[in-house]
Structure formats: structure tokens, C-alpha cells
Design a protein around this motif. Structure first.
Motif: not given
Length: 492
Positions: A443-448, A471-477
Motif C-alpha cells: 500500500l505504501e513505501a516510505s510512508g507514501k 525502506v518501510l513498506l506497508r503491506v496488506q495480507s
């Protein structure tokens, strides 16, 4: 003692035994009132003590055997239940719950056996929830004298695997009390219970460790003891040298079902508060802030610019008390009312302990700055529960280096309209190693927000150019959202 393989019973002939993951620990709100109690002599205050007999003589009258008839429906359901652990999972092989192990039950039902202990003169009894949760009616208790009495279930709490019973027959019962001071690692302890259905049995050992997390739930905080405990010891007490209850025996670590010197007990500080709530309300009400949280790994700490990997990372905060107070995904909660939070388990326990309606002050980190928010806790629901700069490498080469193929979610049926789908994955690649799975949606990478594979590659490349390690990835599972950190060196 049966394997801690799943959350079901296994039977041996007509005797039912409970398997299942240890319920999550949580603190209640009230403290069980002190009462007149049978104290043990302080005879074992030093390691040089030669006998536990004075202690045992004082406390054994309060320990009972628990017998529970299991309904046919519950027996059939448990008989057909499948383990929740995958084949070869260490949990499936080694963790075992206190009960009996053997053949499948008869269709008409069975019998569960465990242990318990009396905590008041009028006959309130503590045991494990898993011993009585499928009871078909009242429970039978066998007292130290050999007398059998009936008991009703006052309340059960699956999250802490605790239950409170009340002896139906009026009487003046011997009882014990919970200790006020947690034991130290190395302190002597004595376990009393009903192993293998033999009746009152005593074993001794020491506290091996505290604060154990055995993967049972978000509130894990077990005492580890080496006093031998076996099948049928579920719900029995562990005493300190002064005869006070310091733990409620719940699980062991064993390849065979018998004791190998690694047992786990619910701490008295948890049990007494849960029991008080069960006595007062029949249930346990816990505080709730409405966020998904996860640990802060070193990679995630690096990606967020944190000096140490501590706190609880908010993976999702769509709605609820915390979101209403301004908490967002990507924030790291580091304290509650000024008390430091080292990890998600600690945050969960602290919030649960306050109870619903309480206002607390959360300290959190956002963008490297410390912020505070006042949050009015809700009640825990019942169980159902990149910049556009051009990357230095081609998109294809960068994704190959990660071992992943990505596609816009909007182009994949059923993936939703936002984010980037993991269409394929090298099981030995960098992305898989960090926790990405086929079907996940980034959904996001580096908060974007990201909408194309190029957005993900650009986020990694730009972060690397700025000297960031990850880099922080926001991931939906599925229905869950979490954060993963990918090293920027992967696309260098």
C-alpha cells in the motif's frame, strides 16, 4: 499432558483432555480481597532447606482434582478438529497442554480431568478455562479428603485460560491465597496437582525464567518452572516457599507429553485480577485502543531513523479510540502514562489492564519527533475478534534483485483499487526473506501511497541515495496490515 497442537480436546477412551494454544494473558481491573487463609510456615526461605513437608501439610487441603463431563457435540467437534499448526511446525511437535493423550473419544462424549485450588473459605475455586470450557453441566471436584462435591462455573476467560468455580455445598473449606510479590528467578517453588489422574501429587523445583512468550497470544508473560508437571496438572497451583500461590500451571514444553523440566504458569499477578473480575461480573472487561501493532525490528528501526528497535509499531489505525486521538499507521508507541513500552506484548498488557473507559496518555514517535495523545479506552470486543525520481537501475532489474514480480492492484481482479500486488515471488529471494508473500498488496513505501511497481522501486532507490539503510513498506495480507523493511542495498 497432551500436545499443545490445537485449540481442541483429545480423548483417551472416555476421558477427555484438552489440547490447544495457551490463551492470551491480560490483566483485569480489580484485586481479589484478602481473607483469612491457611499460611505455610516460612520453612523454606533458604536453599539449604531439607524438607518441603511443612509447606505441603499446610496447603494440600486447598488443592482439588477437577472432573468435567464433555458434551457429545463438543466431543465430536474436537474429535474432527484439525491442528492449527502446519506439518513440521515446532509448536505442533513440542508444545503440549496438561491433560491426557490417546485414542479418539466415544461418540457419546467423554471426561476431562485437571486440577484446581480453593481461594476462599466459602469455596471459590480457580482452574484453567480449557479444563471446563466444554463442560456439559456442572463440574465435580475431588477434595484432598477424597470427598466429591459439585461446583458451578462462575466465569471463564479464554484469553488468560482461567476459570472460576464455586462449590455448591456450603462448608468451611481450607484455602490458599495469591502472593503479592512475584518470585525471582532461582526461587524455590512447589507444584501440587492431579497428574495422570493419580490424585494429589507434589513436585518441587525453581523458577527458571520470567516473562516467557511461547507464541500463544499477545499477552504472553509466563513463569517458567522446572518443578515436574504432567498431564492432568492443568489449573493446579505453584506455591512459593511461604505457601502463597505464585502461578497457575498451564502448559509444558515436551516432545512426549511428560515433564522434561520446562513448565509454564500464569503469574499470580495476572490470575488474581482476572479471578476478581470473574467473581464480580462473570467476564473480564479489557481496555482497547483499536489498532493493529507489530514489533519494531532493527530493519524497521533503521528505516524510521530510530536509534533502538523498541516500542510497538502501528500497522493499522482505521478507526477506534487511538485513531480518534490522532494515532496513525507508521507511528511507534513507546510509552503509556509515562511507562516505557518495549514491545507490542507489553503495550497490549498495559492497555488491557486499565479497563474500558479509562483515559491514558500515549507517547509515540512520528517522523523522528516525540508526540503525545490522550486516548479514552474502549472495550475490547468479544472474540469472533515515493518520490518520482528515476531509479538508477531499470524497474525490471530492480525487481529481479528483490526476487519479486509486482503488478498494479487495479489490474488484478479481486486485489482492490489501491496499491501494488505481489504477483510472483522467488521463495529464496530478498523480498520473501523479509516476509513478503504472493498475493500481498503493498500500500505504501516510505510512508507514501504506491500505485505502480515503479513507485516501489523509486522509493527504494531514492532512500538509498539519501543514505537510508532500509525502506518501510506497508503491506496488506488478507484482512491484516503490517510493515516490512527492505534494505535499500537490494537495488544498488
Amino acid at each position: 499432558m497432551t500436545p499443545l497442537q490445537n485449540r481442541t480436546f483429545r480423548r483417551s477412551g472416555s476421558r477427555a483432555v484438552l489440547l490447544g494454544a495457551v490463551a492470551a494473558l491480560a490483566l483485569g481491573a480489580a484485586v481479589y480481597p484478602a481473607a483469612t487463609v491457611v499460611h505455610a510456615e516460612a520453612a523454606l526461605q533458604t536453599v539449604g532447606a531439607t524438607s518441603f513437608a511443612p509447606l505441603v501439610d499446610r496447603v494440600k487441603g486447598a488443592v482439588v482434582s477437577v472432573r468435567v463431563k464433555i458434551s457429545a457435540a463438543a466431543a465430536e467437534e474436537d474429535r474432527n478438529a484439525l491442528p492449527q499448526f502446519g506439518e513440521g511446525d515446532p509448536m505442533e511437535k513440542f508444545f503440549r497442554r496438561f491433560g491426557d493423550q490417546g485414542r479418539r473419544p466415544k461418540a457419546e462424549g467423554g471426561m476431562a480431568q485437571g486440577s484446581g485450588f480453593i481461594i476462599s473459605r466459602d469455596g471459590y475455586v480457580v482452574t484453567n478455562n480449557h479444563v471446563v470450557e466444554n463442560a456439559a453441566g456442572d463440574v465435580e471436584l475431588v477434595l484432598d479428603s477424597g470427598k466429591t462435591v459439585g461446583a458451578k462455573i462462575v466465569g471463564k476467560d479464554k484469553k488468560t485460560d482461567l476459570a472460576l468455580l464455586k462449590i455448591k455445598e456450603a462448608g468451611d473449606y481450607a484455602f490458599v491465597q495469591f502472593g503479592d510479590k512475584p518470585p525471582r528467578v532461582g526461587d524455590w517453588v512447589v507444584a501440587v496437582g492431579n497428574p495422570f489422574g493419580l490424585g494429589g501429587t507434589v513436585t518441587a523445583g525453581i523458577v527458571s525464567a520470567r516473562g516467557r512468550d511461547i507464541g500463544a497470544g499477545p499477552y504472553d508473560d509466563f513463569l517458567q518452572i522446572d518443578a515436574p508437571v504432567n498431564r492432568g496438572n492443568s489449573g493446579g497451583p505453584t506455591f512459593d516457599a511461604s505457601g502463597e500461590v505464585v502461578g497457575v500451571n498451564t502448559a509444558i514444553f515436551s516432545p512426549s507429553g511428560g515433564s522434561v523440566g520446562i513448565g509454564f504458569a500464569i503469574p499470580a499477578q495476572v490470575a488474581k485480577d482476572v479471578v476478581a473480575s470473574l467473581k464480580e461480573k462473570g467476564v473480564v472487561a479489557r481496555g482497547f485502543i483499536g489498532v493493529q501493532i507489530q514489533p519494531v525490528s532493527q530493519d524497521i528501526a533503521d528505516s524510521l531513523g530510530l536509534k533502538t528497535p523498541k516500542g510497538a509499531l502501528v500497522a493499522e489505525a482505521k478507526s477506534g479510540p487511538a485513531a480518534d486521538a490522532g494515532i496513525k499507521s507508521g507511528d511507534v508507541i513507546v510509552a503509556v502514562d509515562g511507562q516505557n513500552v518495549d514491545d507490542p506484548r507489553e503495550l497490549a498488557r498495559k492497555i488491557a489492564a486499565y479497563g474500558p473507559g479509562k483515559e491514558v496518555k500515549l507517547t509515540y514517535l512520528r517522523g523522528g519527533a516525540e508526540k503525545k495523545a490522550d486516548v479514552k479506552l474502549g472495550e475490547l470486543p468479544g472474540e469472533k475478534e515515493a518520490r518520482a525520481s528515476v531509479p538508477p537501475k531499470s524497474e525490471h532489474a530492480a525487481l529481479s534483485a528483490l526476487g519479486v514480480e509486482l503488478a498494479p492492484a487495479a489490474n488484478v481482479p479481486g486485489a482492490g483499487k489501491t496499491g501494488v500486488v505481489v504477483a510472483d515471488l522467488d521463495p529464496n529471494g530478498v523480498a520473501a526473506e523479509k516476509g513478503l508473500r504472493a498475493g500481498d498488496v503493498i500500500l505504501e513505501a516510505s510512508g507514501k501511497p504506491v500505485a505502480t511497481p515503479a513507485d516501489v522501486v523509486a522509493a527504494l532507490s531514492n532512500a538509498r541515495q539519501e543514505g537510508q539503510k532500509a525502506v518501510l513498506l506497508r503491506v496488506q495480507s488478507g484482512d491484516n496490515t503490517r510493515f516490512l523493511a527492505i534494505a535499500t542495498s537490494a537495488v544498488s
